[in-house]
Design a protein around this motif. Structure first.
Motif, PDB file in Angstrom:
ATOM      1  N   LEU A  62      82.775 -65.385 -32.156  1.00 29.91           N
ATOM      2  CA  LEU A  62      82.753 -64.414 -31.065  1.00 29.91           C
ATOM      3  C   LEU A  62      83.044 -65.080 -29.727  1.00 29.91           C
ATOM      4  O   LEU A  62      82.700 -66.240 -29.500  1.00 29.91           O
ATOM      5  CB  LEU A  62      81.382 -63.736 -30.973  1.00 29.91           C
ATOM      6  CG  LEU A  62      80.949 -62.815 -32.114  1.00 29.91           C
ATOM      7  CD1 LEU A  62      79.515 -62.364 -31.881  1.00 29.91           C
ATOM      8  CD2 LEU A  62      81.885 -61.616 -32.223  1.00 29.91           C
ATOM      9  N   ARG A  63      83.667 -64.314 -28.859  1.00 32.96           N
ATOM     10  CA  ARG A  63      83.774 -64.664 -27.443  1.00 32.96           C
ATOM     11  C   ARG A  63      82.606 -63.978 -26.748  1.00 32.96           C
ATOM     12  O   ARG A  63      82.462 -62.757 -26.817  1.00 32.96           O
ATOM     13  CB  ARG A  63      85.100 -64.156 -26.874  1.00 32.96           C
ATOM     14  CG  ARG A  63      85.252 -64.290 -25.362  1.00 32.96           C
ATOM     15  CD  ARG A  63      86.538 -63.593 -24.939  1.00 32.96           C
ATOM     16  NE  ARG A  63      86.792 -63.699 -23.514  1.00 32.96           N
ATOM     17  CZ  ARG A  63      86.341 -62.842 -22.605  1.00 32.96           C
ATOM     18  NH1 ARG A  63      85.577 -61.817 -22.987  1.00 32.96           N
ATOM     19  NH2 ARG A  63      86.637 -62.993 -21.330  1.00 32.96           N
ATOM     20  N   VAL A  64      81.767 -64.754 -26.094  1.00 29.29           N
ATOM     21  CA  VAL A  64      80.566 -64.220 -25.453  1.00 29.29           C
ATOM     22  C   VAL A  64      80.697 -64.409 -23.945  1.00 29.29           C
ATOM     23  O   VAL A  64      80.833 -65.537 -23.464  1.00 29.29           O
ATOM     24  CB  VAL A  64      79.295 -64.921 -25.975  1.00 29.29           C
ATOM     25  CG1 VAL A  64      78.055 -64.316 -25.334  1.00 29.29           C
ATOM     26  CG2 VAL A  64      79.224 -64.817 -27.496  1.00 29.29           C
ATOM     27  N   ARG A  65      80.658 -63.310 -23.218  1.00 32.91           N
ATOM     28  CA  ARG A  65      80.832 -63.357 -21.760  1.00 32.91           C
ATOM     29  C   ARG A  65      79.509 -63.001 -21.083  1.00 32.91           C
ATOM     30  O   ARG A  65      78.973 -61.913 -21.272  1.00 32.91           O
ATOM     31  CB  ARG A  65      81.920 -62.386 -21.318  1.00 32.91           C
ATOM     32  CG  ARG A  65      82.281 -62.455 -19.827  1.00 32.91           C
ATOM     33  CD  ARG A  65      83.421 -61.488 -19.545  1.00 32.91           C
ATOM     34  NE  ARG A  65      83.975 -61.631 -18.208  1.00 32.91           N
ATOM     35  CZ  ARG A  65      83.594 -60.913 -17.150  1.00 32.91           C
ATOM     36  NH1 ARG A  65      82.623 -60.009 -17.272  1.00 32.91           N
ATOM     37  NH2 ARG A  65      84.167 -61.090 -15.974  1.00 32.91           N
ATOM     38  N   LEU A  66      79.005 -63.938 -20.302  1.00 33.83           N
ATOM     39  CA  LEU A  66      77.757 -63.758 -19.566  1.00 33.83           C
ATOM     40  C   LEU A  66      78.066 -63.689 -18.076  1.00 33.83           C
ATOM     41  O   LEU A  66      78.783 -64.544 -17.546  1.00 33.83           O
ATOM     42  CB  LEU A  66      76.818 -64.941 -19.839  1.00 33.83           C
ATOM     43  CG  LEU A  66      75.602 -65.087 -18.927  1.00 33.83           C
ATOM     44  CD1 LEU A  66      74.580 -63.995 -19.214  1.00 33.83           C
ATOM     45  CD2 LEU A  66      74.974 -66.468 -19.101  1.00 33.83           C
ATOM     46  N   THR A  67      77.552 -62.668 -17.397  1.00 32.74           N
ATOM     47  CA  THR A  67      77.697 -62.590 -15.943  1.00 32.74           C
ATOM     48  C   THR A  67      76.314 -62.583 -15.300  1.00 32.74           C
ATOM     49  O   THR A  67      75.349 -62.057 -15.863  1.00 32.74           O
ATOM     50  CB  THR A  67      78.464 -61.328 -15.501  1.00 32.74           C
ATOM     51  OG1 THR A  67      77.776 -60.153 -15.956  1.00 32.74           O
ATOM     52  CG2 THR A  67      79.881 -61.343 -16.056  1.00 32.74           C
ATOM     53  N   LEU A  68      76.243 -63.184 -14.128  1.00 32.16           N
ATOM     54  CA  LEU A  68      74.999 -63.269 -13.360  1.00 32.16           C
ATOM     55  C   LEU A  68      75.281 -62.834 -11.932  1.00 32.16           C
ATOM     56  O   LEU A  68      76.162 -63.404 -11.271  1.00 32.16           O
ATOM     57  CB  LEU A  68      74.468 -64.706 -13.369  1.00 32.16           C
ATOM     58  CG  LEU A  68      73.287 -65.000 -12.437  1.00 32.16           C
ATOM     59  CD1 LEU A  68      72.016 -64.334 -12.953  1.00 32.16           C
ATOM     60  CD2 LEU A  68      73.086 -66.508 -12.278  1.00 32.16           C
ATOM     61  N   ASP A  69      74.557 -61.814 -11.443  1.00 30.71           N
ATOM     62  CA  ASP A  69      74.777 -61.376 -10.070  1.00 30.71           C
ATOM     63  C   ASP A  69      73.798 -62.063  -9.123  1.00 30.71           C
ATOM     64  O   ASP A  69      72.932 -62.833  -9.539  1.00 30.71           O
ATOM     65  CB  ASP A  69      74.720 -59.849  -9.949  1.00 30.71           C
ATOM     66  CG  ASP A  69      73.330 -59.261 -10.189  1.00 30.71           C
ATOM     67  OD1 ASP A  69      72.323 -59.995 -10.104  1.00 30.71           O
ATOM     68  OD2 ASP A  69      73.248 -58.043 -10.463  1.00 30.71           O
ATOM     69  N   ARG A  70      73.946 -61.777  -7.844  1.00 26.01           N
ATOM     70  CA  ARG A  70      73.173 -62.479  -6.821  1.00 26.01           C
ATOM     71  C   ARG A  70      71.672 -62.246  -6.956  1.00 26.01           C
ATOM     72  O   ARG A  70      70.858 -63.090  -6.571  1.00 26.01           O
ATOM     73  CB  ARG A  70      73.658 -62.043  -5.431  1.00 26.01           C
ATOM     74  CG  ARG A  70      73.105 -62.867  -4.279  1.00 26.01           C
ATOM     75  CD  ARG A  70      73.791 -62.517  -2.980  1.00 26.01           C
ATOM     76  NE  ARG A  70      75.184 -62.931  -2.991  1.00 26.01           N
ATOM     77  CZ  ARG A  70      75.601 -64.161  -2.696  1.00 26.01           C
ATOM     78  NH1 ARG A  70      74.728 -65.097  -2.389  1.00 26.01           N
ATOM     79  NH2 ARG A  70      76.886 -64.451  -2.707  1.00 26.01           N
ATOM     80  N   GLU A  71      71.290 -61.097  -7.525  1.00 24.65           N
ATOM     81  CA  GLU A  71      69.871 -60.779  -7.685  1.00 24.65           C
ATOM     82  C   GLU A  71      69.272 -61.393  -8.949  1.00 24.65           C
ATOM     83  O   GLU A  71      68.090 -61.199  -9.244  1.00 24.65           O
ATOM     84  CB  GLU A  71      69.668 -59.256  -7.716  1.00 24.65           C
ATOM     85  CG  GLU A  71      69.824 -58.585  -6.356  1.00 24.65           C
ATOM     86  CD  GLU A  71      71.269 -58.577  -5.881  1.00 24.65           C
ATOM     87  OE1 GLU A  71      72.155 -58.308  -6.726  1.00 24.65           O
ATOM     88  OE2 GLU A  71      71.510 -58.862  -4.695  1.00 24.65           O
ATOM     89  N   GLY A  72      70.089 -62.092  -9.726  1.00 27.31           N
ATOM     90  CA  GLY A  72      69.587 -62.726 -10.937  1.00 27.31           C
ATOM     91  C   GLY A  72      69.698 -61.865 -12.178  1.00 27.31           C
ATOM     92  O   GLY A  72      69.188 -62.229 -13.240  1.00 27.31           O
ATOM     93  N   GLN A  73      70.381 -60.714 -12.059  1.00 30.98           N
ATOM     94  CA  GLN A  73      70.562 -59.831 -13.207  1.00 30.98           C
ATOM     95  C   GLN A  73      71.736 -60.322 -14.055  1.00 30.98           C
ATOM     96  O   GLN A  73      72.787 -60.694 -13.527  1.00 30.98           O
ATOM     97  CB  GLN A  73      70.825 -58.398 -12.746  1.00 30.98           C
ATOM     98  CG  GLN A  73      69.682 -57.800 -11.933  1.00 30.98           C
ATOM     99  CD  GLN A  73      68.393 -57.731 -12.735  1.00 30.98           C
ATOM    100  OE1 GLN A  73      68.382 -57.234 -13.869  1.00 30.98           O
ATOM    101  NE2 GLN A  73      67.311 -58.222 -12.153  1.00 30.98           N
ATOM    102  N   THR A  74      71.557 -60.310 -15.364  1.00 29.57           N
ATOM    103  CA  THR A  74      72.603 -60.785 -16.267  1.00 29.57           C
ATOM    104  C   THR A  74      73.106 -59.663 -17.162  1.00 29.57           C
ATOM    105  O   THR A  74      72.388 -58.701 -17.444  1.00 29.57           O
ATOM    106  CB  THR A  74      72.081 -61.926 -17.158  1.00 29.57           C
ATOM    107  OG1 THR A  74      70.924 -61.475 -17.874  1.00 29.57           O
ATOM    108  CG2 THR A  74      71.730 -63.149 -16.329  1.00 29.57           C
TER     109      THR A  74
END
Length: 213
Positions: A62-74
């Motif tokens: 699998l290709r797993v894409r993780l994003t993290l915003d400025r508030e720490g939400q993923t």
């Protein structure tokens, strides 16, 4: 145009193998934490748990894409990935679009992708598998989704310094730590008589052929 500086997220793109787990996981998590700290993002919590939950029951890579915003939400998304054959050769071309070596955000993997999308759009998919970007000094920096390497000898690759204006790629970091690659500036002339490679943590190291425009 790129989004306002305040409006972007950090990205990590990982490869998951059912038998081996997440490839280069330690390096990905270290880069995410380092980037969050340097850019003033909130510290992410339970990232590993979210990653493991996203691949629960997976029986294929699998290709797993993780994003993290400025508030720490993923957010984590997954998609199938087809392994490349060992003899894969990617055609690459040089973009007219340039990177600015003074833009420190280029050192981080973020959702600010406009410059890379512009470079990729210069060539159709059937004209090139990857497009390389230079900086304002005509130094080779990186591809739109890959780090760049030239072979100075059979045992050592050379990859551009971060100060040229490029991402600290995870595969790049691993090869440097293993002393399989060293840091050094790359000019277009270096690509004329040396083996060329591109690569990232998802796909690994890929032989490349530069198609001169």
């Amino acid at each position: 145009m790129d989004r306002p500086v305040e409006d972007f997220s950090l990205i990590e793109t990982l490869r998951y193998e059912p038998e081996a787990g997440f490839v280069r996981l330690r390096l990905h998590l270290a880069r995410l934490q380092r980037s969050a700290r340097r850019l003033g993002f909130a510290t992410p919590k339970n990232v590993l748990g979210e990653l493991e939950q996203s691949v629960a029951g997976a029986s294929a890579p699998l290709r797993v894409r993780l994003t993290l915003d400025r508030e720490g939400q993923t957010q984590v998304t997954t998609a199938p990935v087809v392994p490349l054959l060992p003899d894969t050769l990617w055609r690459v071309r040089i973009a007219a679009t340039r990177l600015d070596s003074s833009d420190k955000l280029l050192r981080f993997k973020t959702t600010r992708r406009a410059v890379y999308e512009a470079a990729r759009a210069e060539y159709r998919p059937d004209e090139a598998e990857e497009v390389l970007l230079l900086n304002e000094k005509d130094e080779v920096c990186e591809g739109t989704i890959t780090s760049v390497f030239v072979a100075d000898d059979p045992d050592t690759l050379r990859t551009p310094p971060i100060s040229a204006g490029l991402l600290a790629g995870v595969l790049r970091t691993e090869l440097i730590c293993q002393r399989k690659a060293r840091v050094g500036r790359i000019r277009l002339d270096d690509l004329k008589d040396r083996p060329l490679y591109v690569g990232n943590s998802l796909r690994g190291l890929i032989r490349a052929q530069l198609i001169w425009n």
